[in-house]
Motif scaffolding. Structure first.
Motif, PDB file in Angstrom:
ATOM      1  N   TYR A 126      45.116 127.943  33.687  1.00 42.14           N
ATOM      2  CA  TYR A 126      45.364 128.843  34.662  1.00 42.14           C
ATOM      3  C   TYR A 126      43.891 129.463  35.480  1.00 42.14           C
ATOM      4  N   ALA A 127      43.167 129.923  34.445  1.00 40.94           N
ATOM      5  CA  ALA A 127      41.832 130.676  34.568  1.00 40.94           C
ATOM      6  C   ALA A 127      41.023 129.738  35.317  1.00 40.94           C
ATOM      7  N   ASP A 128      41.012 128.381  34.813  1.00 46.46           N
ATOM      8  CA  ASP A 128      40.283 127.269  35.702  1.00 46.46           C
ATOM      9  C   ASP A 128      40.798 127.019  36.977  1.00 46.46           C
ATOM     10  N   GLU A 129      41.710 127.493  37.308  1.00 47.96           N
ATOM     11  CA  GLU A 129      42.299 127.145  38.716  1.00 47.96           C
ATOM     12  C   GLU A 129      41.727 128.259  39.615  1.00 47.96           C
ATOM     13  N   VAL A 130      41.924 129.583  38.959  1.00 44.63           N
ATOM     14  CA  VAL A 130      41.371 130.790  39.769  1.00 44.63           C
ATOM     15  C   VAL A 130      40.233 131.296  39.841  1.00 44.63           C
ATOM     16  N   SER A 131      39.576 131.140  38.754  1.00 41.61           N
ATOM     17  CA  SER A 131      38.382 131.865  38.204  1.00 41.61           C
ATOM     18  C   SER A 131      37.142 130.657  37.789  1.00 41.61           C
ATOM     19  N   ALA A 132      35.878 130.832  38.142  1.00 41.39           N
ATOM     20  CA  ALA A 132      34.987 130.093  37.679  1.00 41.39           C
ATOM     21  C   ALA A 132      34.461 130.159  36.292  1.00 41.39           C
ATOM     22  N   ARG A 133      34.098 129.331  35.486  1.00 40.62           N
ATOM     23  CA  ARG A 133      33.498 129.262  34.068  1.00 40.62           C
ATOM     24  C   ARG A 133      31.991 129.976  34.456  1.00 40.62           C
ATOM     25  N   PRO A 134      31.388 130.715  33.536  1.00 42.33           N
ATOM     26  CA  PRO A 134      29.943 131.093  33.724  1.00 42.33           C
ATOM     27  C   PRO A 134      29.107 129.940  34.106  1.00 42.33           C
ATOM     28  N   ARG A 167      35.693 129.099  51.896  1.00 43.29           N
ATOM     29  CA  ARG A 167      35.208 128.165  50.944  1.00 43.29           C
ATOM     30  C   ARG A 167      36.387 127.268  50.513  1.00 43.29           C
ATOM     31  N   TYR A 168      37.374 127.888  50.242  1.00 39.01           N
ATOM     32  CA  TYR A 168      38.654 127.063  49.447  1.00 39.01           C
ATOM     33  C   TYR A 168      40.001 127.441  50.322  1.00 39.01           C
ATOM     34  N   PRO A 169      39.937 126.335  51.332  1.00 44.38           N
ATOM     35  CA  PRO A 169      40.906 126.490  52.470  1.00 44.38           C
ATOM     36  C   PRO A 169      42.352 126.111  51.679  1.00 44.38           C
ATOM     37  N   ASP A 201      43.075 122.208  47.054  1.00 43.91           N
ATOM     38  CA  ASP A 201      42.810 122.549  45.891  1.00 43.91           C
ATOM     39  C   ASP A 201      42.100 121.130  44.955  1.00 43.91           C
ATOM     40  N   ALA A 202      42.726 120.018  45.179  1.00 48.92           N
ATOM     41  CA  ALA A 202      42.308 118.828  44.387  1.00 48.92           C
ATOM     42  C   ALA A 202      40.660 118.525  44.665  1.00 48.92           C
ATOM     43  N   ILE A 203      40.475 119.081  46.059  1.00 50.87           N
ATOM     44  CA  ILE A 203      38.953 118.512  46.447  1.00 50.87           C
ATOM     45  C   ILE A 203      38.088 119.731  45.986  1.00 50.87           C
ATOM     46  N   THR A 204      38.535 121.088  46.571  1.00 51.66           N
ATOM     47  CA  THR A 204      37.455 122.083  45.910  1.00 51.66           C
ATOM     48  C   THR A 204      37.233 122.691  44.224  1.00 51.66           C
ATOM     49  N   GLY A 205      38.642 122.190  43.825  1.00 53.53           N
ATOM     50  CA  GLY A 205      38.799 122.778  42.299  1.00 53.53           C
ATOM     51  C   GLY A 205      39.205 124.014  42.209  1.00 53.53           C
ATOM     52  N   TYR A 206      39.613 124.804  43.076  1.00 51.14           N
ATOM     53  CA  TYR A 206      40.300 125.800  43.252  1.00 51.14           C
ATOM     54  C   TYR A 206      41.372 126.295  44.183  1.00 51.14           C
ATOM     55  N   SER A 207      42.309 127.100  43.802  1.00 53.60           N
ATOM     56  CA  SER A 207      43.431 127.321  44.753  1.00 53.60           C
ATOM     57  C   SER A 207      43.013 128.197  46.338  1.00 53.60           C
ATOM     58  N   TYR A 208      44.007 128.037  47.021  1.00 52.69           N
ATOM     59  CA  TYR A 208      43.582 129.005  48.404  1.00 52.69           C
ATOM     60  C   TYR A 208      43.078 130.253  48.110  1.00 52.69           C
ATOM     61  N   GLU A 209      41.928 130.492  48.756  1.00 53.14           N
ATOM     62  CA  GLU A 209      41.356 131.741  48.755  1.00 53.14           C
ATOM     63  C   GLU A 209      40.934 132.247  50.163  1.00 53.14           C
TER      64      GLU A 209
END
Length: 279
Positions: A182-190, A231-233, A237-245
């Motif tokens: 879940y962390a990888d879906e909503v937050s970036a790794r350092p 940035r994250y429409p 999700d599958a393209i940007t790597g992140y859920s909608y923001e």
């Protein structure tokens, strides 16, 4: 399927094949989730029609429970810009699709693609990259904030620049609280966070409820006029790597932001790059 994701230029075609070598695979039924973006023929030939993303599915006619999907991203074809043209409405050229640089797990220099600084799940920033808040981005945000205020709207920065070390704390706290997936879906790794670029501002509540506000709708329509993109429409999700923001703004400069906005594409789609962690 041999590929799980492909990128095509408008007008380009590619033939897909099911990986199952059986006779049943030869009788696969092909379909597109949006034929206005990419159409597929009965034998698996995909043709890019218009910029955007869709899913091509192959279902075995002998067993409808057996299927495969390919995400197709269509980018605009490069257009020629008339020399010395001052005509109103002249189409601005889309950057030529070029082979993106190879990603590095521990880079020593930041990655720029077509002059745009990139930080996503594919392209990391050096640990030592520490620019602070970009002054031009902040000045343009201030200008946008004043314009919104003139219409009775209140937009403000809730989160901006984050150093590599600070992102370590943010990401680890998310992993501890919710788990790595879940962390990888909503937050970036350092090292992979756009906040480290100094070109990102999170607005207002940093919550999906922001999308329902007048402020969010105004930002959606006008951010590019001040050099920012969402940035994250939603649905990407599958393209940007992140859920909608809806609160996450990235500064590209007015020219680039306007081009990306008018294309209807995410930054990944526009530049023809991926956003996937190496592991």
């Amino acid at each position: 399927m041999r590929d799980s994701q492909i990128t095509l230029t408008v007008g380009e075609s590619r033939h897909l094949q099911a990986t199952d070598a059986s006779d049943a695979a030869a009788k696969a039924v092909w379909s597109s989730s949006d034929s206005k973006i990419a159409a597929v023929s009965a034998d698996g030939a995909v043709t890019a029609v218009a910029p955007g993303s869709c899913t091509i599915t192959a279902t075995l006619s002998a067993d409808s429970t057996v299927f495969g999907n390919v995400t197709v991203t269509v980018v605009p074809a490069q257009t020629e810009s008339p020399e010395n043209s001052d005509e109103i409405g002249t189409t601005e050229p889309i950057p030529a699709k070029t082979e993106p640089p190879a990603a590095q797990a521990d880079p020593t220099e930041p990655t720029y693609i077509q002059g745009i600084l990139i930080a996503n799940k594919t392209y990391a920033l050096p640990k030592t990259f520490d620019p602070g808040v970009d002054p031009e981005a902040k000045a343009m945000f201030d200008k946008m904030q004043k314009a919104a205020a003139q219409e009775g709207l209140n937009i403000y920065i809730s989160s901006g620049y984050r150093s590599y070390d600070y992102q370590v704390k943010v990401y680890n706290s998310m992993v501890k609280a919710y788990g790595k997936k879940y962390a990888d879906e909503v937050s970036a790794r350092p090292g992979y966070s756009e906040h480290q670029t100094g070109l990102v501002f999170d607005l207002n509540s940093i919550d999906l409820s922001f999308a329902q506000t007048k402020e969010s709708k105004w930002v959606d329509a006008h951010a590019h006029e001040y050099g920012f993109i969402i940035r994250y429409p939603e649905g990407k999700d599958a393209i940007t790597g992140y859920s909608y923001e809806p609160w996450h703004l990235r500064y590209l400069g007015v020219e680039n932001a306007t081009k990306v906005y008018n294309s209807g594409l995410t930054l990944e789609e526009y530049l023809g790059i991926t956003s996937k962690y190496p592991d």
